[in-house]
Motif scaffolding. Structure first.
Motif, PDB file in Angstrom:
ATOM      1  N   LYS A 176       9.668 -19.812 -21.369  1.00 23.56           N
ATOM      2  CA  LYS A 176       8.474 -20.445 -20.703  1.00 23.56           C
ATOM      3  C   LYS A 176       7.161 -19.694 -21.171  1.00 23.56           C
ATOM      4  CE  LYS A 176      10.527 -20.633 -16.808  1.00 23.56           C
ATOM      5  NZ  LYS A 176      10.684 -20.573 -15.359  1.00 23.56           N
ATOM      6  N   VAL A 177       6.199 -20.439 -21.739  1.00 24.88           N
ATOM      7  CA  VAL A 177       4.968 -19.713 -21.641  1.00 24.88           C
ATOM      8  C   VAL A 177       3.754 -20.258 -21.032  1.00 24.88           C
ATOM      9  CG1 VAL A 177       3.203 -19.242 -23.794  1.00 24.88           C
ATOM     10  CG2 VAL A 177       5.548 -19.764 -24.260  1.00 24.88           C
ATOM     11  N   TYR A 178       3.173 -19.488 -20.254  1.00 28.51           N
ATOM     12  CA  TYR A 178       1.994 -20.069 -19.451  1.00 28.51           C
ATOM     13  C   TYR A 178       0.705 -19.263 -19.952  1.00 28.51           C
ATOM     14  CZ  TYR A 178       4.789 -21.986 -15.867  1.00 28.51           C
ATOM     15  OH  TYR A 178       5.512 -23.013 -14.958  1.00 28.51           O
ATOM     16  N   PRO A 179      -0.168 -20.198 -20.619  1.00 25.89           N
ATOM     17  CA  PRO A 179      -1.410 -19.841 -21.080  1.00 25.89           C
ATOM     18  C   PRO A 179      -2.527 -19.856 -19.819  1.00 25.89           C
ATOM     19  CG  PRO A 179      -1.110 -21.817 -22.098  1.00 25.89           C
ATOM     20  CD  PRO A 179       0.034 -21.293 -21.323  1.00 25.89           C
ATOM     21  N   PHE A 180      -3.288 -19.007 -19.494  1.00 25.32           N
ATOM     22  CA  PHE A 180      -4.254 -19.108 -18.419  1.00 25.32           C
ATOM     23  C   PHE A 180      -5.761 -18.624 -18.993  1.00 25.32           C
ATOM     24  CE2 PHE A 180      -0.479 -18.079 -16.098  1.00 25.32           C
ATOM     25  CZ  PHE A 180      -0.236 -19.259 -15.330  1.00 25.32           C
ATOM     26  N   ASP A 181      -6.580 -19.267 -18.368  1.00 24.04           N
ATOM     27  CA  ASP A 181      -8.106 -18.901 -18.542  1.00 24.04           C
ATOM     28  C   ASP A 181      -8.693 -18.040 -17.667  1.00 24.04           C
ATOM     29  OD1 ASP A 181      -8.699 -20.609 -16.600  1.00 24.04           O
ATOM     30  OD2 ASP A 181      -9.696 -22.127 -17.742  1.00 24.04           O
ATOM     31  N   ALA A 182      -9.912 -17.704 -18.005  1.00 26.51           N
ATOM     32  CA  ALA A 182     -10.411 -16.680 -17.093  1.00 26.51           C
ATOM     33  C   ALA A 182     -10.537 -17.189 -15.674  1.00 26.51           C
ATOM     34  CB  ALA A 182     -12.102 -16.385 -17.483  1.00 26.51           C
ATOM     35  N   GLN A 183     -11.157 -18.441 -15.607  1.00 28.02           N
ATOM     36  CA  GLN A 183     -10.895 -18.946 -14.043  1.00 28.02           C
ATOM     37  C   GLN A 183      -9.708 -18.867 -13.328  1.00 28.02           C
ATOM     38  OE1 GLN A 183     -13.005 -22.778 -13.786  1.00 28.02           O
ATOM     39  NE2 GLN A 183     -12.103 -23.184 -11.707  1.00 28.02           N
ATOM     40  N   ALA A 184      -8.565 -19.191 -14.104  1.00 26.86           N
ATOM     41  CA  ALA A 184      -7.080 -19.317 -13.405  1.00 26.86           C
ATOM     42  C   ALA A 184      -6.976 -17.720 -12.927  1.00 26.86           C
ATOM     43  CB  ALA A 184      -6.263 -19.710 -14.335  1.00 26.86           C
ATOM     44  N   VAL A 185      -7.371 -16.770 -13.669  1.00 21.91           N
ATOM     45  CA  VAL A 185      -6.934 -15.380 -13.127  1.00 21.91           C
ATOM     46  C   VAL A 185      -7.983 -15.038 -12.165  1.00 21.91           C
ATOM     47  CG1 VAL A 185      -7.035 -13.080 -13.979  1.00 21.91           C
ATOM     48  CG2 VAL A 185      -6.247 -14.555 -15.747  1.00 21.91           C
ATOM     49  N   ARG A 186      -9.301 -15.137 -12.440  1.00 19.88           N
ATOM     50  CA  ARG A 186     -10.136 -14.723 -11.283  1.00 19.88           C
ATOM     51  C   ARG A 186      -9.843 -15.492  -9.991  1.00 19.88           C
ATOM     52  NH1 ARG A 186     -14.371 -15.633 -15.474  1.00 19.88           N
ATOM     53  NH2 ARG A 186     -14.618 -13.599 -16.235  1.00 19.88           N
ATOM     54  N   SER A 187      -9.596 -16.807 -10.150  1.00 18.57           N
ATOM     55  CA  SER A 187      -9.332 -17.489  -8.795  1.00 18.57           C
ATOM     56  C   SER A 187      -7.957 -17.136  -8.233  1.00 18.57           C
ATOM     57  CB  SER A 187      -9.202 -19.050  -8.834  1.00 18.57           C
ATOM     58  OG  SER A 187      -8.104 -19.479  -9.744  1.00 18.57           O
ATOM     59  N   GLY A 188      -6.849 -16.463  -8.762  1.00 18.92           N
ATOM     60  CA  GLY A 188      -5.506 -16.210  -8.317  1.00 18.92           C
ATOM     61  C   GLY A 188      -4.684 -17.114  -8.730  1.00 18.92           C
ATOM     62  N   GLU A 189      -4.967 -18.283  -9.323  1.00 17.88           N
ATOM     63  CA  GLU A 189      -4.239 -19.328  -9.665  1.00 17.88           C
ATOM     64  C   GLU A 189      -3.032 -18.756 -10.655  1.00 17.88           C
ATOM     65  OE1 GLU A 189      -3.971 -23.450 -12.356  1.00 17.88           O
ATOM     66  OE2 GLU A 189      -5.948 -22.780 -11.705  1.00 17.88           O
ATOM     67  N   ALA A 190      -3.393 -18.152 -11.594  1.00 17.48           N
ATOM     68  CA  ALA A 190      -2.461 -17.499 -12.598  1.00 17.48           C
ATOM     69  C   ALA A 190      -1.239 -16.845 -11.848  1.00 17.48           C
ATOM     70  CB  ALA A 190      -3.017 -16.778 -13.553  1.00 17.48           C
ATOM     71  N   VAL A 191      -1.601 -15.797 -11.182  1.00 19.69           N
ATOM     72  CA  VAL A 191      -0.751 -14.865 -10.449  1.00 19.69           C
ATOM     73  C   VAL A 191       0.210 -15.773  -9.531  1.00 19.69           C
ATOM     74  CG1 VAL A 191      -1.940 -14.020  -8.428  1.00 19.69           C
ATOM     75  CG2 VAL A 191      -0.169 -12.615  -9.582  1.00 19.69           C
ATOM     76  N   GLU A 192      -0.483 -16.871  -8.856  1.00 20.87           N
ATOM     77  CA  GLU A 192       0.441 -17.561  -8.001  1.00 20.87           C
ATOM     78  C   GLU A 192       1.357 -18.380  -8.705  1.00 20.87           C
ATOM     79  OE1 GLU A 192       1.905 -18.844  -4.490  1.00 20.87           O
ATOM     80  OE2 GLU A 192       0.381 -17.306  -4.700  1.00 20.87           O
ATOM     81  N   GLN A 193       1.092 -19.088 -10.000  1.00 24.26           N
ATOM     82  CA  GLN A 193       1.827 -19.832 -10.889  1.00 24.26           C
ATOM     83  C   GLN A 193       3.193 -18.881 -11.167  1.00 24.26           C
ATOM     84  OE1 GLN A 193       2.372 -23.191 -11.865  1.00 24.26           O
ATOM     85  NE2 GLN A 193       0.746 -23.412 -10.069  1.00 24.26           N
TER      86      GLN A 193
END
Length: 135
Positions: free
Chosen positions: A80-97
């Motif tokens: 499974k590959v999850y690409p994230f942009d800067a906003q997703a990282v800064r907001s915590g969305e990336a780590v939550e996913q």
């Protein structure tokens, strides 16, 4: 060179108690493609793309073509590959996913979402014991 967004994501992963991911992982046999983070047990690869709205390597025609090939090959090899942009990282969305994907299904807590089609089918189904002409 250290990428500040990747470092932030690594700190977030550590803070949430997730297993430490492998960095710059090459998981596609015979190819040199590397992924920013790899959670091998979950078969989950993470790409942090900070320059989404700039004229950087990931937004040029050749860069996009290369990224698409890299994602397809990883998926073909069962990742499974999850690409994230800067906003997703800064907001915590990336780590939550990532936390959600790393949790076994029995431990997940989420809300079911009905698609528009299934909602329309539900609404057009008459209650049991009643015919449509009795409504």
């Amino acid at each position: 060179m250290t990428n500040p967004l990747e470092e932030l994501f690594a700190l977030q992963v550590k803070a949430t108690g997730l297993p430490e991911p492998e960095r710059e992982a090459a998981v596609i046999p015979g190819r040199k493609f590397r992924f920013d983070f790899c959670f091998r047990e979950a078969r989950l690869l993470i790409e942090i793309n900070g320059g989404t709205f700039t004229k950087g390597g990931h937004s040029s025609g050749l860069g996009l073509r290369r990224d698409y090939e890299k994602l397809r090959l990883a998926q073909d090899h069962g990742w499974k590959v999850y690409p994230f942009d800067a906003q997703a990282v800064r907001s915590g969305e990336a780590v939550e996913q990532v936390r959600f994907q790393s949790t076994p299904p029995r431990g997940r807590r989420h809300t079911a979402i009905l698609s528009l089609t299934s909602l329309m089918e539900f609404q057009s189904t008459p209650p049991r014991g009643r015919r449509p002409d009795q409504e």
